[in-house]
Design a protein around this motif. Structure first.
Motif, mmCIF file in Angstrom:
data_model
loop_
_atom_site.group_PDB
_atom_site.id
_atom_site.type_symbol
_atom_site.label_atom_id
_atom_site.label_comp_id
_atom_site.label_asym_id
_atom_site.label_seq_id
_atom_site.Cartn_x
_atom_site.Cartn_y
_atom_site.Cartn_z
ATOM 1 N N ILE A 233 0.834 -1.199 0.000
ATOM 2 C CA ILE A 233 0.000 0.000 0.000
ATOM 3 C C ILE A 233 0.871 1.252 0.000
ATOM 4 O O ILE A 233 2.007 1.251 0.475
ATOM 5 C CB ILE A 233 -0.959 0.052 1.214
ATOM 6 N N ILE A 234 0.310 2.307 -0.581
ATOM 7 C CA ILE A 234 0.798 3.676 -0.411
ATOM 8 C C ILE A 234 -0.391 4.483 0.101
ATOM 9 O O ILE A 234 -1.484 4.405 -0.469
ATOM 10 C CB ILE A 234 1.289 4.289 -1.733
ATOM 11 N N ALA A 235 -0.183 5.230 1.186
ATOM 12 C CA ALA A 235 -1.284 6.012 1.762
ATOM 13 C C ALA A 235 -0.717 7.265 2.416
ATOM 14 O O ALA A 235 0.436 7.262 2.874
ATOM 15 C CB ALA A 235 -2.049 5.179 2.796
ATOM 16 N N PRO A 236 -1.498 8.334 2.489
ATOM 17 C CA PRO A 236 -1.035 9.500 3.253
ATOM 18 C C PRO A 236 -0.688 9.091 4.675
ATOM 19 O O PRO A 236 -1.372 8.254 5.284
ATOM 20 C CB PRO A 236 -2.255 10.436 3.225
ATOM 21 N N GLY A 237 0.400 9.661 5.199
ATOM 22 C CA GLY A 237 0.841 9.254 6.524
ATOM 23 C C GLY A 237 1.399 10.398 7.336
ATOM 24 O O GLY A 237 1.595 11.511 6.848
ATOM 25 N N LEU B 173 0.875 20.924 3.355
ATOM 26 C CA LEU B 173 2.205 20.418 3.017
ATOM 27 C C LEU B 173 3.234 21.543 2.948
ATOM 28 O O LEU B 173 4.400 21.351 3.324
ATOM 29 C CB LEU B 173 2.147 19.665 1.691
ATOM 30 N N GLU B 174 2.826 22.711 2.470
ATOM 31 C CA GLU B 174 3.738 23.863 2.441
ATOM 32 C C GLU B 174 4.174 24.236 3.852
ATOM 33 O O GLU B 174 5.346 24.522 4.111
ATOM 34 C CB GLU B 174 3.059 25.053 1.775
ATOM 35 N N ALA B 175 3.229 24.241 4.781
ATOM 36 C CA ALA B 175 3.545 24.606 6.157
ATOM 37 C C ALA B 175 4.403 23.541 6.840
ATOM 38 O O ALA B 175 5.279 23.862 7.647
ATOM 39 C CB ALA B 175 2.256 24.834 6.950
ATOM 40 N N ASP B 176 4.176 22.297 6.503
ATOM 41 C CA ASP B 176 4.843 21.188 7.181
ATOM 42 C C ASP B 176 6.272 20.965 6.704
ATOM 43 O O ASP B 176 7.160 20.624 7.499
ATOM 44 C CB ASP B 176 4.034 19.909 6.983
ATOM 45 N N GLN B 177 6.523 21.116 5.400
ATOM 46 C CA GLN B 177 7.861 20.946 4.817
ATOM 47 C C GLN B 177 8.488 19.588 5.140
ATOM 48 O O GLN B 177 9.696 19.483 5.364
ATOM 49 C CB GLN B 177 8.780 22.078 5.274
ATOM 50 N N GLY B 178 7.656 18.542 5.184
ATOM 51 C CA GLY B 178 8.176 17.198 5.401
ATOM 52 C C GLY B 178 8.496 16.870 6.839
ATOM 53 O O GLY B 178 9.074 15.813 7.120
ATOM 54 N N ASN B 179 8.131 17.747 7.762
ATOM 55 C CA ASN B 179 8.433 17.496 9.175
ATOM 56 C C ASN B 179 7.608 16.338 9.728
ATOM 57 O O ASN B 179 8.139 15.453 10.414
ATOM 58 C CB ASN B 179 8.171 18.761 9.991
ATOM 59 N N LEU B 180 6.307 16.322 9.428
ATOM 60 C CA LEU B 180 5.406 15.296 9.946
ATOM 61 C C LEU B 180 4.760 14.447 8.860
ATOM 62 O O LEU B 180 4.483 13.266 9.074
ATOM 63 C CB LEU B 180 4.285 15.936 10.778
ATOM 64 N N LEU B 181 4.509 15.047 7.719
ATOM 65 C CA LEU B 181 3.617 14.429 6.736
ATOM 66 C C LEU B 181 4.358 13.841 5.549
ATOM 67 O O LEU B 181 5.445 14.270 5.199
ATOM 68 C CB LEU B 181 2.611 15.478 6.234
ATOM 69 N N GLY B 182 3.734 12.854 4.934
ATOM 70 C CA GLY B 182 4.304 12.246 3.739
ATOM 71 C C GLY B 182 3.427 11.115 3.258
ATOM 72 O O GLY B 182 2.234 11.045 3.578
ATOM 73 N N LEU B 183 4.031 10.219 2.488
ATOM 74 C CA LEU B 183 3.310 9.078 1.949
ATOM 75 C C LEU B 183 3.886 7.801 2.556
ATOM 76 O O LEU B 183 5.067 7.488 2.372
ATOM 77 C CB LEU B 183 3.431 9.044 0.415
ATOM 78 N N THR B 184 3.054 7.082 3.284
ATOM 79 C CA THR B 184 3.454 5.831 3.905
ATOM 80 C C THR B 184 3.461 4.705 2.884
ATOM 81 O O THR B 184 2.540 4.607 2.060
ATOM 82 C CB THR B 184 2.484 5.491 5.052
ATOM 83 N N ARG B 185 4.487 3.859 2.957
ATOM 84 C CA ARG B 185 4.614 2.700 2.077
ATOM 85 C C ARG B 185 4.800 1.446 2.941
ATOM 86 O O ARG B 185 5.674 1.396 3.793
ATOM 87 C CB ARG B 185 5.808 2.876 1.151
ATOM 88 N N VAL B 186 3.933 0.451 2.717
ATOM 89 C CA VAL B 186 4.022 -0.801 3.459
ATOM 90 C C VAL B 186 3.930 -1.961 2.475
ATOM 91 O O VAL B 186 3.036 -1.986 1.625
ATOM 92 C CB VAL B 186 2.902 -0.929 4.514
ATOM 93 N N VAL B 187 4.846 -2.913 2.586
ATOM 94 C CA VAL B 187 4.881 -4.095 1.722
ATOM 95 C C VAL B 187 5.075 -5.324 2.609
ATOM 96 O O VAL B 187 5.918 -5.314 3.520
ATOM 97 C CB VAL B 187 6.008 -4.004 0.684
ATOM 98 N N ALA B 188 4.309 -6.374 2.341
ATOM 99 C CA ALA B 188 4.397 -7.597 3.126
ATOM 100 C C ALA B 188 4.190 -8.814 2.246
ATOM 101 O O ALA B 188 3.585 -8.731 1.176
ATOM 102 C CB ALA B 188 3.370 -7.586 4.262
ATOM 103 N N HIS B 189 4.694 -9.962 2.725
ATOM 104 C CA HIS B 189 4.425 -11.271 2.131
ATOM 105 C C HIS B 189 3.550 -12.081 3.067
ATOM 106 O O HIS B 189 3.753 -12.046 4.298
ATOM 107 C CB HIS B 189 5.728 -12.040 1.900
ATOM 108 N N LEU B 190 2.595 -12.805 2.519
ATOM 109 C CA LEU B 190 1.861 -13.757 3.337
ATOM 110 C C LEU B 190 2.770 -14.906 3.733
ATOM 111 O O LEU B 190 3.625 -15.319 2.953
ATOM 112 C CB LEU B 190 0.646 -14.308 2.568
ATOM 113 N N LYS B 191 2.558 -15.415 4.920
ATOM 114 C CA LYS B 191 3.346 -16.558 5.388
ATOM 115 C C LYS B 191 2.829 -17.846 4.766
ATOM 116 O O LYS B 191 1.678 -17.929 4.323
ATOM 117 C CB LYS B 191 3.281 -16.636 6.911
#
Length: 250
Positions: free
Chosen positions: A152-156, A232-250
């Protein structure tokens, strides 16, 4: 802004695959952050093999589905609740991937697929709206074969959900931002099920800056979204971004 200027503004060296697409086409069908940049960022951590069956969950206008079919030679089920599958089908045909992308209308909690059918599930800019419950990953994983992949990619946001937000975040705060969660939050949620091994849980490099560039460029052609641009302009990457999560099923 002319199509040429739009192309120049949205051409970034770190997205060589996305650079080959018509950026006017992307803008005309936008939903959230640049979908092809997000898809390409996910592929950097989640390579797909030709011939895979892929569920694109919450595909929106199916641009990510078209991108995956073209770039990875996979077969994609473009699944969304809100976008008319007939409209997506027209985009799919126009893109020349009618044999490899199948538009579906479905609620993410009422999926019409066989158990174990997919080799991989991806969700770009949507999973946070339906996948934050402890029961969702166990439900979704039933549709994926053993050793299959989820990404997934999601706002984070970088900090835990119970933090006290700075004023520029508090001013924008609402139910949607409650689903902007840290990578480690997602890792814990997924790993506690015992069903998957999480291989990546991070922020997309430069994700916040790319997201801001996208919003600023879209604003120049009347397609921007000022609340998120200003945030995003106010934050300048301090808190906000795009979360990326990748997993394999067992």
């Amino acid at each position: 802004m002319s199509s040429e200027l739009l192309r120049e503004a949205l051409t970034l060296d770190r997205y060589p695959r996305s650079n080959t697409y018509d950026q006017q086409w992307v803008v005309d069908n936008l939903m959230g952050p640049h979908p092809l940049w997000s898809a390409e960022s996910l592929l950097q951590a989640m390579p797909l093999q030709p011939g895979m069956r892929v569920l694109d969950l919450g595909c929106g206008t199916a641009l990510t589905s078209i991108f995956l079919a073209r770039e990875c030679d996979v077969e994609v089920w473009a699944t969304d609740l809100w976008v008319d599958p007939s409209e997506n089908w027209q985009r799919v045909q126009d893109a020349g991937v009618a044999g490899r992308v199948h538009p579906i209308r479905s609620d993410a909690r009422k999926l019409p697929f066989a158990h174990g059918f997919f080799d991989a599930v991806i969700s770009i800019g949507a999973y946070n709206y339906f996948g934050t419950g402890v029961d969702y990953l166990p439900y979704l994983s039933d549709f994926v074969r053993p050793n299959g992949m989820l990404g997934i990619i999601a706002p984070g946001i970088r900090t835990a959900p119970d933090f006290t937000p700075p004023p520029y975040v508090a001013d924008r705060w609402g139910p949607d931002l409650c689903t902007w969660l840290p990578p480690d939050w997602w890792r814990l949620l997924w790993e506690r099920t015992g069903l998957v091994t999480v291989e990546t849980a991070d922020f997309v490099p430069n994700g916040w800056a790319d997201w801001l560039l996208w919003l600023q460029t879209c604003a120049q052609v009347g397609r921007g979204y000022e609340p998120d641009e200003h945030l995003l302009e106010a934050d300048q990457g301090n808190l906000l971004g795009l979360t990326r999560v990748v997993a394999h099923l067992k």
